[in-house]
Motif scaffolding. Sequence first.
Motif, PDB file in Angstrom:
ATOM      1  N   LYS A   6       0.843  -1.195   0.000  1.00 14.51           N
ATOM      2  CA  LYS A   6       0.000   0.000   0.000  1.00 14.51           C
ATOM      3  C   LYS A   6       0.878   1.245   0.000  1.00 14.51           C
ATOM      4  CE  LYS A   6      -4.175  -1.781   1.979  1.00 14.51           C
ATOM      5  NZ  LYS A   6      -5.183  -1.681   3.008  1.00 14.51           N
ATOM      6  N   ILE A   7       0.446   2.238  -0.750  1.00 17.62           N
ATOM      7  CA  ILE A   7       1.189   3.484  -0.812  1.00 17.62           C
ATOM      8  C   ILE A   7       1.092   4.198   0.528  1.00 17.62           C
ATOM      9  CG2 ILE A   7       1.315   5.772  -1.870  1.00 17.62           C
ATOM     10  CD1 ILE A   7       0.385   4.516  -4.487  1.00 17.62           C
ATOM     11  N   LYS A   8       2.235   4.519   1.099  1.00 18.06           N
ATOM     12  CA  LYS A   8       2.300   5.250   2.366  1.00 18.06           C
ATOM     13  C   LYS A   8       2.530   6.744   2.118  1.00 18.06           C
ATOM     14  CE  LYS A   8       4.641   5.441   6.768  1.00 18.06           C
ATOM     15  NZ  LYS A   8       5.353   4.684   7.765  1.00 18.06           N
ATOM     16  N   MET A   9       3.319   7.062   1.078  1.00 20.11           N
ATOM     17  CA  MET A   9       3.655   8.455   0.800  1.00 20.11           C
ATOM     18  C   MET A   9       3.992   8.614  -0.678  1.00 20.11           C
ATOM     19  SD  MET A   9       6.424  10.765   0.206  1.00 20.11           S
ATOM     20  CE  MET A   9       7.861   9.789   0.505  1.00 20.11           C
ATOM     21  N   ILE A  10       3.523   9.720  -1.258  1.00 20.48           N
ATOM     22  CA  ILE A  10       3.914  10.094  -2.622  1.00 20.48           C
ATOM     23  C   ILE A  10       4.482  11.501  -2.545  1.00 20.48           C
ATOM     24  CG2 ILE A  10       3.183  10.512  -4.989  1.00 20.48           C
ATOM     25  CD1 ILE A  10       0.831   8.631  -4.526  1.00 20.48           C
ATOM     26  N   ASP A  11       5.720  11.650  -2.969  1.00 20.70           N
ATOM     27  CA  ASP A  11       6.391  12.951  -2.937  1.00 20.70           C
ATOM     28  C   ASP A  11       6.073  13.723  -4.218  1.00 20.70           C
ATOM     29  OD1 ASP A  11       7.956  14.939  -1.879  1.00 20.70           O
ATOM     30  OD2 ASP A  11       9.849  13.864  -2.079  1.00 20.70           O
ATOM     31  N   GLN A  12       6.370  15.008  -4.188  1.00 19.76           N
ATOM     32  CA  GLN A  12       6.230  15.856  -5.372  1.00 19.76           C
ATOM     33  C   GLN A  12       7.388  15.589  -6.327  1.00 19.76           C
ATOM     34  OE1 GLN A  12       3.539  17.871  -5.888  1.00 19.76           O
ATOM     35  NE2 GLN A  12       2.797  16.944  -3.988  1.00 19.76           N
ATOM     36  N   THR A  13       7.201  15.915  -7.590  1.00 24.94           N
ATOM     37  CA  THR A  13       8.275  15.804  -8.568  1.00 24.94           C
ATOM     38  C   THR A  13       9.310  16.885  -8.279  1.00 24.94           C
ATOM     39  OG1 THR A  13       6.746  14.951 -10.220  1.00 24.94           O
ATOM     40  CG2 THR A  13       8.822  15.851 -11.031  1.00 24.94           C
ATOM     41  N   LYS A  14      10.581  16.488  -8.298  1.00 26.02           N
ATOM     42  CA  LYS A  14      11.669  17.423  -8.012  1.00 26.02           C
ATOM     43  C   LYS A  14      12.641  17.432  -9.181  1.00 26.02           C
ATOM     44  CE  LYS A  14      11.353  16.597  -3.085  1.00 26.02           C
ATOM     45  NZ  LYS A  14      11.947  15.988  -1.929  1.00 26.02           N
ATOM     46  N   GLU A  15      13.129  18.623  -9.521  1.00 26.30           N
ATOM     47  CA  GLU A  15      14.184  18.742 -10.533  1.00 26.30           C
ATOM     48  C   GLU A  15      15.513  18.825  -9.812  1.00 26.30           C
ATOM     49  OE1 GLU A  15      14.002  21.081 -13.993  1.00 26.30           O
ATOM     50  OE2 GLU A  15      11.811  20.927 -14.138  1.00 26.30           O
ATOM     51  N   VAL A  16      16.464  17.989 -10.256  1.00 26.96           N
ATOM     52  CA  VAL A  16      17.765  17.904  -9.609  1.00 26.96           C
ATOM     53  C   VAL A  16      18.825  18.325 -10.627  1.00 26.96           C
ATOM     54  CG1 VAL A  16      19.391  16.398  -8.417  1.00 26.96           C
ATOM     55  CG2 VAL A  16      16.931  16.001  -8.179  1.00 26.96           C
ATOM     56  N   GLY A  17      19.702  19.226 -10.235  1.00 27.94           N
ATOM     57  CA  GLY A  17      20.783  19.654 -11.124  1.00 27.94           C
ATOM     58  C   GLY A  17      20.286  20.605 -12.196  1.00 27.94           C
ATOM     59  N   ALA A  19      20.608  20.034 -15.453  1.00 31.91           N
ATOM     60  CA  ALA A  19      20.339  19.334 -16.708  1.00 31.91           C
ATOM     61  C   ALA A  19      18.865  18.971 -16.878  1.00 31.91           C
ATOM     62  CB  ALA A  19      21.196  18.071 -16.792  1.00 31.91           C
ATOM     63  N   GLY A  20      18.011  19.344 -15.918  1.00 31.42           N
ATOM     64  CA  GLY A  20      16.584  19.041 -16.022  1.00 31.42           C
ATOM     65  C   GLY A  20      16.213  17.631 -15.618  1.00 31.42           C
ATOM     66  N   PHE A  21      17.036  16.977 -14.808  1.00 28.63           N
ATOM     67  CA  PHE A  21      16.740  15.625 -14.327  1.00 28.63           C
ATOM     68  C   PHE A  21      15.583  15.707 -13.340  1.00 28.63           C
ATOM     69  CE2 PHE A  21      17.299  12.143 -11.280  1.00 28.63           C
ATOM     70  CZ  PHE A  21      17.321  11.058 -12.147  1.00 28.63           C
ATOM     71  N   LYS A  22      14.529  14.900 -13.563  1.00 31.90           N
ATOM     72  CA  LYS A  22      13.356  14.888 -12.686  1.00 31.90           C
ATOM     73  C   LYS A  22      13.285  13.559 -11.949  1.00 31.90           C
ATOM     74  CE  LYS A  22      10.045  15.467 -15.574  1.00 31.90           C
ATOM     75  NZ  LYS A  22       8.758  15.734 -16.232  1.00 31.90           N
ATOM     76  N   LYS A  23      12.835  13.618 -10.691  1.00 31.56           N
ATOM     77  CA  LYS A  23      12.613  12.393  -9.916  1.00 31.56           C
ATOM     78  C   LYS A  23      11.421  12.598  -9.006  1.00 31.56           C
ATOM     79  CE  LYS A  23      15.377  13.113  -5.776  1.00 31.56           C
ATOM     80  NZ  LYS A  23      16.236  12.438  -4.827  1.00 31.56           N
ATOM     81  N   VAL A  43      11.814   8.281 -12.355  1.00 33.15           N
ATOM     82  CA  VAL A  43      12.617   9.357 -12.931  1.00 33.15           C
ATOM     83  C   VAL A  43      12.096   9.756 -14.313  1.00 33.15           C
ATOM     84  CG1 VAL A  43      14.693   8.733 -11.630  1.00 33.15           C
ATOM     85  CG2 VAL A  43      14.329   7.765 -13.905  1.00 33.15           C
ATOM     86  N   GLN A  44      12.451  10.992 -14.690  1.00 38.27           N
ATOM     87  CA  GLN A  44      12.146  11.590 -15.983  1.00 38.27           C
ATOM     88  C   GLN A  44      10.652  11.474 -16.306  1.00 38.27           C
ATOM     89  OE1 GLN A  44      14.718  13.292 -15.687  1.00 38.27           O
ATOM     90  NE2 GLN A  44      15.393  13.296 -17.819  1.00 38.27           N
ATOM     91  N   ASP A  45      10.279  10.940 -17.464  1.00 39.85           N
ATOM     92  CA  ASP A  45       8.880  10.883 -17.866  1.00 39.85           C
ATOM     93  C   ASP A  45       8.065   9.899 -17.025  1.00 39.85           C
ATOM     94  OD1 ASP A  45      10.290   8.764 -19.018  1.00 39.85           O
ATOM     95  OD2 ASP A  45       8.902   8.595 -20.711  1.00 39.85           O
ATOM     96  N   LYS A  46       8.699   9.000 -16.302  1.00 38.07           N
ATOM     97  CA  LYS A  46       7.991   8.023 -15.457  1.00 38.07           C
ATOM     98  C   LYS A  46       7.407   8.676 -14.200  1.00 38.07           C
ATOM     99  CE  LYS A  46       9.100   4.573 -18.129  1.00 38.07           C
ATOM    100  NZ  LYS A  46       8.138   4.051 -19.063  1.00 38.07           N
ATOM    101  N   THR A  47       7.832   9.915 -13.869  1.00 37.59           N
ATOM    102  CA  THR A  47       7.286  10.590 -12.687  1.00 37.59           C
ATOM    103  C   THR A  47       5.784  10.810 -12.827  1.00 37.59           C
ATOM    104  OG1 THR A  47       7.805  12.777 -13.567  1.00 37.59           O
ATOM    105  CG2 THR A  47       9.462  11.754 -12.154  1.00 37.59           C
ATOM    106  N   ASP A  48       5.306  10.988 -14.054  1.00 40.48           N
ATOM    107  CA  ASP A  48       3.878  11.228 -14.288  1.00 40.48           C
ATOM    108  C   ASP A  48       3.025   9.997 -14.017  1.00 40.48           C
ATOM    109  OD1 ASP A  48       4.436  13.838 -15.030  1.00 40.48           O
ATOM    110  OD2 ASP A  48       4.579  13.344 -17.175  1.00 40.48           O
ATOM    111  N   LEU A  49       3.619   8.823 -13.969  1.00 38.59           N
ATOM    112  CA  LEU A  49       2.859   7.607 -13.696  1.00 38.59           C
ATOM    113  C   LEU A  49       2.188   7.647 -12.329  1.00 38.59           C
ATOM    114  CD1 LEU A  49       5.303   4.850 -15.032  1.00 38.59           C
ATOM    115  CD2 LEU A  49       3.257   5.760 -16.173  1.00 38.59           C
ATOM    116  N   LEU A  50       2.747   8.425 -11.410  1.00 39.36           N
ATOM    117  CA  LEU A  50       2.211   8.471 -10.048  1.00 39.36           C
ATOM    118  C   LEU A  50       1.024   9.413  -9.900  1.00 39.36           C
ATOM    119  CD1 LEU A  50       5.594   8.457  -8.115  1.00 39.36           C
ATOM    120  CD2 LEU A  50       4.013   6.551  -8.443  1.00 39.36           C
TER     121      LEU A  50
END
Length: 125
Positions: A6-17, A19-23, A43-50
């Motif tokens: 079961k999902i306990k926590m979902i964080d917001q999308t964050k840009e790191v660095g 170069a536009g790296f998203k996680k 990461v990247q485009d997979k962040t939208d899956l959540l």
Amino acid sequence: MEVTGKIKMIDQTKEVGSAGFKKRDVVVTTDEQYPQHILVQFVQDKTDLLNNFNVGDAVKIDINLRGREWTNPQGETVYFNTIQGWRIGKLATEAPVQNVPAMPAAAAFEPANDFKEEDHDDLPF
């Protein structure tokens, strides 16, 4: 590999660095004798899956294990591991079992006609 729970926590999308790296992180609590809280990173485009999931949803996440090596300024080599999600889906909740035939009532059984009085007490205790 996969993680279910079961999902306990979902964080917001964050840009790191720069170069536009998203996680985006999600924590799943497993359903076992000793539940584990597993951090899975998308990461990247997979962040939208959540976006279509909420805390409390029962999910199955397909994962890959990632490892990397880094040498710090003191020259020591350090290793890091990441659990990276690449697909997520909701688990079907178990519906109550229906249409299961009940035990027939005692009246539905026929009495034994071949019963002999001397056969009734053959148990050793």
